[in-house]
Design a protein around this motif. Structure first.
Motif, PDB file in Angstrom:
ATOM      1  N   VAL A   1       0.876  -1.170   0.000  1.00 44.32           N
ATOM      2  CA  VAL A   1       0.000   0.000   0.000  1.00 44.32           C
ATOM      3  C   VAL A   1       0.914   1.220   0.000  1.00 44.32           C
TER       4      VAL A   1
ATOM      5  N   TYR B   1      -7.953   5.700   6.288  1.00 43.31           N
ATOM      6  CA  TYR B   1      -8.248   4.337   5.835  1.00 43.31           C
ATOM      7  C   TYR B   1      -7.968   3.312   6.929  1.00 43.31           C
TER       8      TYR B   1
ATOM      9  N   MET C   1      -1.521  10.019  -7.644  1.00 36.95           N
ATOM     10  CA  MET C   1      -1.972   8.787  -8.277  1.00 36.95           C
ATOM     11  C   MET C   1      -0.889   8.216  -9.197  1.00 36.95           C
TER      12      MET C   1
ATOM     13  N   ARG D   1       2.621   7.292  -6.862  1.00 35.69           N
ATOM     14  CA  ARG D   1       2.637   6.038  -6.110  1.00 35.69           C
ATOM     15  C   ARG D   1       3.220   4.887  -6.934  1.00 35.69           C
ATOM     16  N   HIS D   2       2.981   4.891  -8.250  1.00 41.52           N
ATOM     17  CA  HIS D   2       3.541   3.837  -9.098  1.00 41.52           C
ATOM     18  C   HIS D   2       5.047   4.012  -9.237  1.00 41.52           C
TER      19      HIS D   2
ATOM     20  N   ASP E   1      -5.025  -0.070  -3.234  1.00 42.79           N
ATOM     21  CA  ASP E   1      -5.363   1.279  -2.814  1.00 42.79           C
ATOM     22  C   ASP E   1      -5.463   1.311  -1.293  1.00 42.79           C
TER      23      ASP E   1
ATOM     24  N   ASP F   1      -7.764   2.423   0.438  1.00 38.76           N
ATOM     25  CA  ASP F   1      -9.144   2.189   0.890  1.00 38.76           C
ATOM     26  C   ASP F   1      -9.654   0.791   0.538  1.00 38.76           C
TER      27      ASP F   1
ATOM     28  N   GLY G   1      -6.124   1.034  -9.337  1.00 42.45           N
ATOM     29  CA  GLY G   1      -5.802   1.073  -7.914  1.00 42.45           C
ATOM     30  C   GLY G   1      -5.414  -0.236  -7.288  1.00 42.45           C
ATOM     31  N   SER G   2      -5.390  -1.316  -8.070  1.00 44.33           N
ATOM     32  CA  SER G   2      -4.967  -2.600  -7.517  1.00 44.33           C
ATOM     33  C   SER G   2      -4.508  -3.494  -8.655  1.00 44.33           C
TER      34      SER G   2
ATOM     35  N   ASN H   1      -6.096   6.415 -14.009  1.00 43.50           N
ATOM     36  CA  ASN H   1      -7.127   5.497 -14.495  1.00 43.50           C
ATOM     37  C   ASN H   1      -7.319   5.615 -15.999  1.00 43.50           C
TER      38      ASN H   1
ATOM     39  N   HIS I   1     -13.259  -2.551  -2.137  1.00 42.04           N
ATOM     40  CA  HIS I   1     -12.670  -1.250  -2.450  1.00 42.04           C
ATOM     41  C   HIS I   1     -13.657  -0.156  -2.054  1.00 42.04           C
TER      42      HIS I   1
ATOM     43  N   GLN J   1     -13.273   4.493   2.504  1.00 41.47           N
ATOM     44  CA  GLN J   1     -12.719   5.808   2.835  1.00 41.47           C
ATOM     45  C   GLN J   1     -13.543   6.422   3.966  1.00 41.47           C
TER      46      GLN J   1
END
Length: 368
Positions: free
Chosen positions: A61, A72, A111, A114-115, A134, A136, A172-173, A205, A289, A292
């Motif tokens: 995560v 979260y 977003m 993080r990658h 993610d 959440d 997100g996953s 996304n 998912h 939040q």
């Protein structure tokens, strides 16, 4: 006099009904109260056993900061407990607290950042496969193993899944093999922020569709450009962005990329949006998912109610002592049958098929 009394009564009733309607529309306290009701608590044993441990699997995560954990907490508690119980390594990274990494990952949009963080961290992680989640995403049903979703095909480096609620490949996953190819892929995705069109692009996304396609043969370039020029670069809202996603999906389906697997909608993936079934789950579910804090019991998109009687925080010492199940205290009213929950999910999938067909017709007309 009687007429006055009658009109007064009507006015009073109308006022009371109006107040109730306004309260329900804006706060929904009555609805939320009823939605959270349950008769009794349910404790279920964790009957699945992770025996062979052939694969060295970890869970990752990536949060922007340590302070974000509070947003979260319930989801993270379930992930940490699940990891301890089954002896999956759990890595939770906080971007702002990783100074050296932060200097190398300068993406403005977290977003994408993080990658980048995961790509750089993978070389220091011993796990051969990582389940990226993610913040959440929480484990609603620990009676599943991550091994169920590891591909047998040795060529596959990363596994995505199609979301049920729309035409997105879920960003997100994903399950990612700890390989040089995967690290390069994630970094390419992270740096794709600089190539986003000046439109309603959908952040990572939206970008993942283009990133996937660009792993294909060079002959795809003209078709990719057509999708992006006609749809992505002119997207103004979720509806028009969806048209681009359908265009990209058609190309992805027609051009297999050996390193990338995308699981179909439904019961083929490890996670789904819990709010699709009003937080009701069945034995087939694994990870939800959408947990939040800001959306819990709020009349907003992706509102959710807790299916768990949650003591904050969890006693994580239980998780490594064979009694992790004591933390998963369920509300009986949120436990559904496989048939009923799957019927609800299938209904959403069927609606999305109709939507996909309509979007496909738009794509076909503009690409003639």
């Amino acid at each position: 006099m009687r007429a006055l009394q009658r009109y007064t009564s009507i006015g009073l009733v109308t006022f009371v009904v109006g107040v109730i309607l306004i309260e329900e529309l804006h706060l929904g306290k009555g609805y939320i109260y009823l939605a959270n009701q349950y008769d009794h608590e349910v404790i279920r044993n964790i009957s699945v056993i992770r025996k062979d441990k052939i694969e060295n699997i970890g869970i990752v995560v990536v949060l922007n900061s340590f302070e974000d954990e509070e947003k979260y907490q319930m989801a993270l508690d379930t992930v940490r407990c699940y990891g301890r119980h089954f002896e999956y390594d759990v890595h939770i990274f906080h971007g702002k607290n990783e100074k050296k990494i932060s200097e190398k990952c300068q993406q403005a949009d977290f977003m994408f950042r993080r990658h980048c963080i995961l790509s750089l961290k993978m070389s220091s992680i011993s796990n051969t496969w990582l389940l990226f989640l993610d913040g959440d995403m929480g484990v609603i049903n620990p009676n599943h193993l991550i091994e169920e979703y590891i591909p047998k095909d040795q060529n596959v480096q990363i596994v995505f899944y199609n979301r049920i609620m729309n035409h997105e490949v879920m960003a997100g996953s994903y399950l990612v093999r700890n390989s040089h190819w995967s690290r390069q892929f994630l970094m390419y995705w992270a740096t794709f922020e600089s190539q986003l069109p000046k439109s309603f692009h959908g952040s990572d996304n939206g970008a993942i569709h283009s990133v996937i396609l660009r792993q294909g043969p060079l002959e795809l370039k003209n078709k990719i450009d057509s999708c992006e020029n006609n749809f992505w670069k002119v997207a103004k809202d979720y509806e028009s962005l969806s048209t681009y996603e359908v265009c990209a999906h058609q190309l992805i389906k027609a051009n297999r990329i050996p390193e990338i697997m995308i699981l179909e909608k439904g019961r083929f993936s490890w996670a789904r949006d819990g709010w699709l079934t009003n937080s009701v789950w069945s034995e087939t579910d694994f990870i939800f998912h959408g947990w939040q804090k800001k959306r819990k019991d709020k009349l907003t998109f992706a509102m959710w109610h807790s299916p768990l009687i949650y003591d904050s925080p969890w006693n994580l010492t239980r998780c490594s002592k064979g009694v992790a199940y004591l933390n998963w205290r369920y509300k009986d009213s949120f436990i559904g049958s496989i048939i009923d929950v799957d019927r609800n999910i299938l209904s959403t999938i069927e609606n999305q098929k109709d939507s996909y067909s309509k979007q496909a017709k738009i794509v076909s007309k503009l690409q003639r």
